[in-house]
Scaffold this motif. Sequence first.
Motif, short mmCIF file in Angstrom:
data_model
loop_
_atom_site.label_atom_id
_atom_site.label_comp_id
_atom_site.label_asym_id
_atom_site.label_seq_id
_atom_site.Cartn_x
_atom_site.Cartn_y
_atom_site.Cartn_z
N VAL A 45 71.25 97.87 -0.10
CA VAL A 45 70.45 96.75 -0.63
C VAL A 45 71.02 95.42 -0.17
N ALA A 46 72.36 95.29 -0.24
CA ALA A 46 73.00 94.04 0.18
C ALA A 46 72.75 93.78 1.67
N SER A 47 72.83 94.84 2.48
CA SER A 47 72.59 94.69 3.91
C SER A 47 71.14 94.32 4.19
N MET A 48 70.22 94.93 3.46
CA MET A 48 68.81 94.62 3.64
C MET A 48 68.53 93.16 3.33
N ILE A 49 69.05 92.67 2.21
CA ILE A 49 68.84 91.28 1.83
C ILE A 49 69.46 90.34 2.86
N GLU A 50 70.63 90.70 3.33
CA GLU A 50 71.34 89.87 4.31
C GLU A 50 70.56 89.75 5.61
N HIS A 51 70.10 90.90 6.15
CA HIS A 51 69.44 90.88 7.45
C HIS A 51 68.03 90.31 7.37
N VAL A 52 67.30 90.66 6.32
CA VAL A 52 65.94 90.15 6.18
C VAL A 52 65.95 88.66 5.85
N GLY A 53 66.90 88.24 5.01
CA GLY A 53 66.97 86.85 4.61
C GLY A 53 67.52 85.93 5.68
N SER A 54 68.21 86.48 6.67
CA SER A 54 68.80 85.64 7.71
C SER A 54 67.75 85.02 8.63
N GLY A 55 66.60 85.64 8.74
CA GLY A 55 65.55 85.14 9.64
C GLY A 55 65.67 85.67 11.05
N ASP A 56 66.74 86.40 11.34
CA ASP A 56 66.92 86.90 12.70
C ASP A 56 65.91 87.99 13.06
N LEU A 57 65.35 88.63 12.04
CA LEU A 57 64.43 89.74 12.29
C LEU A 57 62.97 89.35 12.11
N ASP A 58 62.71 88.07 11.96
CA ASP A 58 61.33 87.64 11.71
C ASP A 58 60.38 88.06 12.82
N ASP A 59 60.78 87.86 14.06
CA ASP A 59 59.92 88.24 15.19
C ASP A 59 59.70 89.75 15.22
N ASN A 60 60.77 90.50 14.95
CA ASN A 60 60.65 91.96 14.94
C ASN A 60 59.71 92.42 13.82
N MET A 61 59.81 91.80 12.65
CA MET A 61 58.95 92.19 11.54
C MET A 61 57.50 91.87 11.84
N ILE A 62 57.25 90.69 12.40
CA ILE A 62 55.88 90.31 12.75
C ILE A 62 55.32 91.29 13.77
N GLN A 63 56.12 91.65 14.76
CA GLN A 63 55.69 92.58 15.80
C GLN A 63 55.33 93.93 15.19
N THR A 64 56.21 94.47 14.35
CA THR A 64 56.01 95.80 13.79
C THR A 64 54.84 95.85 12.82
N PHE A 65 54.80 94.91 11.87
CA PHE A 65 53.77 94.98 10.83
C PHE A 65 52.39 94.63 11.37
N SER A 66 52.32 93.74 12.35
CA SER A 66 51.02 93.44 12.96
C SER A 66 50.52 94.65 13.75
N THR A 67 51.43 95.35 14.41
CA THR A 67 51.05 96.56 15.15
C THR A 67 50.56 97.65 14.20
N ILE A 68 51.28 97.85 13.09
CA ILE A 68 50.88 98.86 12.11
C ILE A 68 49.53 98.50 11.50
N ALA A 69 49.33 97.24 11.15
CA ALA A 69 48.07 96.82 10.55
C ALA A 69 46.90 97.03 11.52
#
Length: 253
Positions: free
Chosen positions: A43-67
Amino acid sequence: MTRGRAVLAVRVAVLAGCVLLLEILCRIGVINPLTVIPPSDMVASMIEHVGSGDLDDNMIQTFSTIATAFVLAVALGTASGALLHRSSRLRDVVDPLLASYYSVPTFIFYPLLVALFALGKTPLVVLGVLSATPAVMMSTLAGLDGVPRVLLKLARAQRLGPGRTFCWIVLPAALPRLFTGFKLALSYALIGVIAGEFLLSATGLGYAISFAYQSFDNRAMYGLMLFVLLVAVVANGCLYSWEGRLARRRAGR
């Protein structure tokens, strides 16, 4: 407490118990931290990595593709299922293929999709659609098969046109089965896209998980895995909630 809430409470209690047991086993050293880290660290790692903003592009890429894959699978699967339902001869040909479809892993087509569409988002969308569409087709066929004949006779007696018959009679009667297919389609689309990114992609959450795995960064890997799992659970929960509302509306509650 209603039966549904009691079942939900039992599920939550069992899940919480399993998570607590895993936490204890990891903390006392029964489970090697190189194999699995404690859930609290995930949980701590998830909050750290998601909250850092470094994965924003990756999240947009993945979730837009899934949608995109999910929407296309629902549209194509529903239309194809309705077409098969109207043609008994075509259905006799396609039914055996649908029944055995998931015995073939769709991931094997990814290199071919890359050769056809090059690297990028398109092969992942196609892979997600290939994974999810048959589930929607089968649920559509089951839903249309389950429409009571008496309702169709009633529609003819009231001289309803095809459009009104579909919207007022067929669709409400088939909707419970259709939602089953939609929920499966979301799961299959997510699996197809994440697996495609994991295997042969340079972007997305699947790639980020694969990179963490290859770098022996267990903390980042489990944090990202937990994030994907939570997103999948929340998305399916939204579909379940929507399905429940429609069911209550049909029942007049």
